[in-house]
Each structure stands twice: as structure tokens, then as C-alpha cells.
Design an enzyme around this catalytic site. Structure first.
Site, PDB file in Angstrom:
ATOM      1  N   TYR A 142     -69.363  56.191  36.828  1.00 40.20           N
ATOM      2  CA  TYR A 142     -69.048  55.462  37.899  1.00 40.20           C
ATOM      3  C   TYR A 142     -67.376  55.622  38.206  1.00 40.20           C
ATOM      4  O   TYR A 142     -66.699  55.898  37.260  1.00 40.20           O
ATOM      5  CB  TYR A 142     -69.197  53.828  37.650  1.00 40.20           C
ATOM      6  CG  TYR A 142     -68.511  53.370  36.451  1.00 40.20           C
ATOM      7  CD1 TYR A 142     -67.224  52.460  36.633  1.00 40.20           C
ATOM      8  CD2 TYR A 142     -68.751  53.251  35.251  1.00 40.20           C
ATOM      9  CE1 TYR A 142     -66.370  52.160  35.383  1.00 40.20           C
ATOM     10  CE2 TYR A 142     -68.120  52.586  34.100  1.00 40.20           C
ATOM     11  CZ  TYR A 142     -67.101  52.108  34.464  1.00 40.20           C
ATOM     12  OH  TYR A 142     -66.189  51.538  33.382  1.00 40.20           O
ATOM     13  N   GLU A 199     -49.547  43.326  -0.177  1.00 35.12           N
ATOM     14  CA  GLU A 199     -49.391  44.542  -0.894  1.00 35.12           C
ATOM     15  C   GLU A 199     -48.091  45.367  -0.544  1.00 35.12           C
ATOM     16  O   GLU A 199     -47.593  46.283  -1.464  1.00 35.12           O
ATOM     17  CB  GLU A 199     -50.608  45.421  -0.406  1.00 35.12           C
ATOM     18  CG  GLU A 199     -51.908  44.821  -0.759  1.00 35.12           C
ATOM     19  CD  GLU A 199     -52.964  45.937  -0.536  1.00 35.12           C
ATOM     20  OE1 GLU A 199     -53.290  47.173  -1.201  1.00 35.12           O
ATOM     21  OE2 GLU A 199     -53.692  45.674   0.267  1.00 35.12           O
ATOM     22  N   LYS A 203     -61.708  43.245  23.282  1.00 34.63           N
ATOM     23  CA  LYS A 203     -62.921  43.961  23.479  1.00 34.63           C
ATOM     24  C   LYS A 203     -63.518  44.776  22.266  1.00 34.63           C
ATOM     25  O   LYS A 203     -62.645  45.179  21.669  1.00 34.63           O
ATOM     26  CB  LYS A 203     -62.530  44.999  24.660  1.00 34.63           C
ATOM     27  CG  LYS A 203     -63.532  46.026  25.237  1.00 34.63           C
ATOM     28  CD  LYS A 203     -63.489  46.870  26.141  1.00 34.63           C
ATOM     29  CE  LYS A 203     -64.582  47.479  26.749  1.00 34.63           C
ATOM     30  NZ  LYS A 203     -64.235  48.484  27.900  1.00 34.63           N
ATOM     31  N   THR A 251     -61.884  46.084  32.064  1.00 31.44           N
ATOM     32  CA  THR A 251     -61.924  45.576  30.627  1.00 31.44           C
ATOM     33  C   THR A 251     -61.304  46.242  29.527  1.00 31.44           C
ATOM     34  O   THR A 251     -60.955  45.615  28.608  1.00 31.44           O
ATOM     35  CB  THR A 251     -63.489  45.477  30.175  1.00 31.44           C
ATOM     36  OG1 THR A 251     -63.913  46.851  30.231  1.00 31.44           O
ATOM     37  CG2 THR A 251     -64.201  44.554  31.174  1.00 31.44           C
ATOM     38  N   ASP A 252     -60.750  47.508  29.644  1.00 28.09           N
ATOM     39  CA  ASP A 252     -60.243  48.196  28.796  1.00 28.09           C
ATOM     40  C   ASP A 252     -58.819  47.916  28.112  1.00 28.09           C
ATOM     41  O   ASP A 252     -58.678  47.766  26.973  1.00 28.09           O
ATOM     42  CB  ASP A 252     -59.995  49.710  29.181  1.00 28.09           C
ATOM     43  CG  ASP A 252     -61.418  50.453  29.171  1.00 28.09           C
ATOM     44  OD1 ASP A 252     -62.004  50.168  28.814  1.00 28.09           O
ATOM     45  OD2 ASP A 252     -61.044  51.813  29.641  1.00 28.09           O
ATOM     46  N   THR A 297     -63.442  48.054  36.628  1.00 32.34           N
ATOM     47  CA  THR A 297     -65.199  48.304  36.783  1.00 32.34           C
ATOM     48  C   THR A 297     -65.912  47.406  37.550  1.00 32.34           C
ATOM     49  O   THR A 297     -66.736  47.418  38.260  1.00 32.34           O
ATOM     50  CB  THR A 297     -65.724  48.256  35.044  1.00 32.34           C
ATOM     51  OG1 THR A 297     -65.400  49.253  34.278  1.00 32.34           O
ATOM     52  CG2 THR A 297     -67.200  48.317  35.532  1.00 32.34           C
TER      53      THR A 297
END
Length: 363
Positions: A62, A318, A201, A128-129, A49
Site C-alpha cells: 500500500y 553493571e 509499537k 504507526t511507525d 497507513t
């Protein structure tokens, strides 16, 4: 053998002095210091981005990776006063298309740059992903004391209030800070410095999307100062696989009414590892747990992580991990657990107890 590196974190303050520009567009500007006084920063651009341009398909649409690294740097006022910048385009892709081959290119270029004394620090521009995954991979395979910093943006370069220029400026400022040495790979966005191990993120569109789960950020950055703080941390480092191959490891998301179909299919497809994004502290249904037992018997390494986002997945809470032959992820989320398991398997580490010792290092 993997190695553990204790990296001290302490409160410091660092202000960058006004330094001379180095690129062609600033050649006529007055300088206060000789060019050789500036640190050298290698910028490795990968797209994302931060290199995006607006698209008319929607109000916030975008296209990522539409601007080159050179164009990106040219749009950051004053960054040339911080360092002598050299930009290389490693890729120009949206971060959802990030892959292990780009990771290997980045790691090898960073090793080469420092071994040949080409740079004092490296800054990587990235979408950023998958930024946290790239940062964690590099943090695990790079043992350099020199700073390596990832940055990106939540808004494209053509947005009215693009955050990329400020993030890029602050990433370079962190990279040239003497206090950034020996801290592993860092992520810098939104005036905050994060360690690769803990950063995630957490929001689809917010500027403050990156948070350091369970530990908090390791520092802050603004136009005036770079400050680091926090306790020491232990960092795991593994050799970079020479064949540029990572074994197949699948992430399977747990949910209510879960059966074992995806687990069984992953084993049939040749997965050498499975990471469960479990419910709560890494839980799955009894039917899915039976499928994990079958996977372990077939020689597949199974790591229990959590889909929750915060908190630790501890052993034998657990689920009886000892009985089922499972590995607990502790603080690592599913995507980082997958990368660490891939690197361990690629380095011949294939015993659950041995793998658990690395996941639990420091805990």
C-alpha cells in the site's frame, strides 16, 4: 525549568449520547440535540497507513498518505454524532518520513486551538511507525488539560478489513470523554487507550501492535464505553523550543563484537548527544565503553537505554554511571530517550546530573 504534573487515573465509565451530525453529508439527518451541544474536535491529519491505499506491487502492499483527512473522516460512520469535527491537513506523509518540523507545527497548532477556544479536544491521525515518538514529543511540550489523542491504523483504508474507521471513531470518543482531561497525550488503537510515555509499537503487522511497556494501558474504548483505570503518574513537561531546532542526538545500536567506530564518528559529526540502545540493561562492550568515555570528555551527553523493549535501565548496575558520567534512561526506550535529551539540550540543560534528574523523575 521543567514541571511535573500528577495526573489521577481512576476507573470510570462514560457513554456518549446520540448527538446531531455536523458535516454536509449528514445535513438531512434527524437530530436529537442541538448542534451547539456537541463538543468541538479539531482533527489534525498527518498521513500514514490510516490514510493509505492498496498498491498492486504485493498482496499487502500500500501507499501511505494517499487519502486526505476529510476523506478519512467521511469514511467513519457515526463519528459526526460524537462531535463537531473540523479537519486540517498538517502533512500527508508516511510516518517513516515524520520529522521535527511537523512536530513543531502540530504543537503550535494545538496550543493555538486551545488558546483561541477553537476546540475542546484534538485528534491527530498518524502513521504507526513513529506514532510513539510524535506522541511523546507532544506529551513533553504540551501542558494543556484538554484531551489530545493520536490514532492510526495497521491496514490501509482500502483493505478488506481496514481498522482505521474503528480506531478513528474510538479516538474521537475518547477525546470527547470528560475523563480524558488532564491525562496528557493519549494513543488510541485496537480498543485500547495508552499513555504517550509508555506506549510502543511491538509488532510489524498485528492490529494489537501497540503495547504499554512496563505500565500497561491506561484505559479501554469500544463503541459503547470509554473507561480509564490505573494509578497516578508523573509527567515531565518542557518548554517548546522557540527556534524550531532540536540538537543532533544519535541513537547507536549495541551488539556483540561492538567497537567504538560509530561512537567516534557521531562525535566527529557534531552530535551533542548519544543514546545507546544497549544490550540487556543498557550494556556495551569494553571497547565501546571506552568510546563513550571519549565522547563524555568531548562534552557529549550519553544516555544508556536498552534494545530489549521491556524493563528499566537503572544507574550503577553493571556500568558505573557515576564514574563514566553517563545518564540512565530508566523506563524510556531509545527513541523516546533521544527526544527527551533533544528537548533538554534545546532548553539549555546540558549537565549529566541535571539531565538524569529529569529522566528519573518519579522513579
Amino acid at each position: 525549568m521543567f514541571s511535573l504534573r500528577v495526573l489521577p487515573f481512576f476507573l470510570v465509565s462514560f457513554s456518549v449520547m446520540t448527538m446531531s451530525p455536523v458535516n454536509a453529508r449528514a445535513a438531512d439527518m434527524q437530530t436529537t440535540q442541538p448542534q451547539t451541544a456537541l463538543p468541538r474536535v479539531l482533527v489534525l491529519a498527518t498521513g500514514g497507513t490510516i490514510s493509505g491505499k492498496a498498491d498492486a506491487r504485493s498482496a499487502i502492499g500500500y501507499d501511505a498518505g494517499a487519502v486526505t483527512g476529510e476523506q478519512l473522516i467521511a469514511g467513519v460512520p457515526g463519528v459526526e454524532k460524537l462531535a463537531r469535527l473540523k479537519v486540517e491537513q498538517i502533512s500527508n506523509i508516511a510516518s517513516q518520513n515524520m520529522n521535527s518540523q511537523v512536530w513543531f507545527r502540530l504543537a503550535e497548532r494545538i496550543h493555538e486551538a486551545f488558546a483561541r477556544n477553537e476546540a475542546d479536544a484534538v485528534v491527530i491521525t498518524h502513521g504507526t511507525d513513529t506514532m510513539e515518538e510524535t506522541a511523546f514529543f507532544l506529551d513533553t511540550v504540551i501542558g494543556e488539560s484538554h484531551p489530545v489523542v493520536l490514532t492510526g491504523a495497521m491496514r490501509p483504508s482500502t483493505a478488506i478489513s481496514a481498522d482505521g474507521p474503528a480506531n478513528m471513531y474510538e479516538a474521537v470518543k475518547v477525546a470527547v470523554s470528560p475523563q480524558a482531561h488532564n491525562r496528557g497525550v493519549l494513543v488510541v488503537l485496537d480498543d485500547t487507550v495508552h499513555a504517550a510515555r509508555w506506549v510502543s509499537k511491538t509488532h510489524t503487522t498485528a492490529l494489537e501492535t501497540f503495547q504499554s511497556r512496563n505500565a500497561g494501558p491506561v484505559g479501554t474504548a469500544d463503541p459503547a464505553n470509554v473507561r480509564f483505570f490505573g494509578p497516578p503518574r508523573i509527567e515531565v513537561r518542557l518548554p517548546l523550543p522557540q527556534n524550531h531546532l532540536l540538537p543532533k542526538v544519535e541513537i547507536i545500536y549495541a551488539h556483540a563484537d561492538m567497537d567504538a567506530a560509530q561512537i567516534d564518528e557521531a562525535v566527529k559529526a557534531g552530535a551533542r548527544g548519544i543514546v545507546i540502545a544497549g544490550m540487556g540493561d543498557g550494556n556495551v562492550s569494553q571497547e565501546a565503553l571506552a568510546g563513550l568515555d571519549r565522547a563524555v570528555k568531548a562534552g557529549v551527553i550519553v544516555v544508556r537505554s536498552s534494545r530489549v523493549g521491556d524493563g528499566f535501565v537503572n544507574r550503577n548496575v553493571e556500568v558505573d554511571d557515576d564514574q563514566h558520567g553517563l545518564v540512565a534512561s530508566f523506563d524510556l526506550n531509545p527513541q523516546k530517550s533521544r527526544i527527551l535529551l533533544q528537548l533538554l539540550l534545546a532548553n539549555g540543560r546540558n549537565r549529566p546530573a541535571d539531565i538524569q534528574s529529569v529522566f528519573g523523575a518519579g522513579y
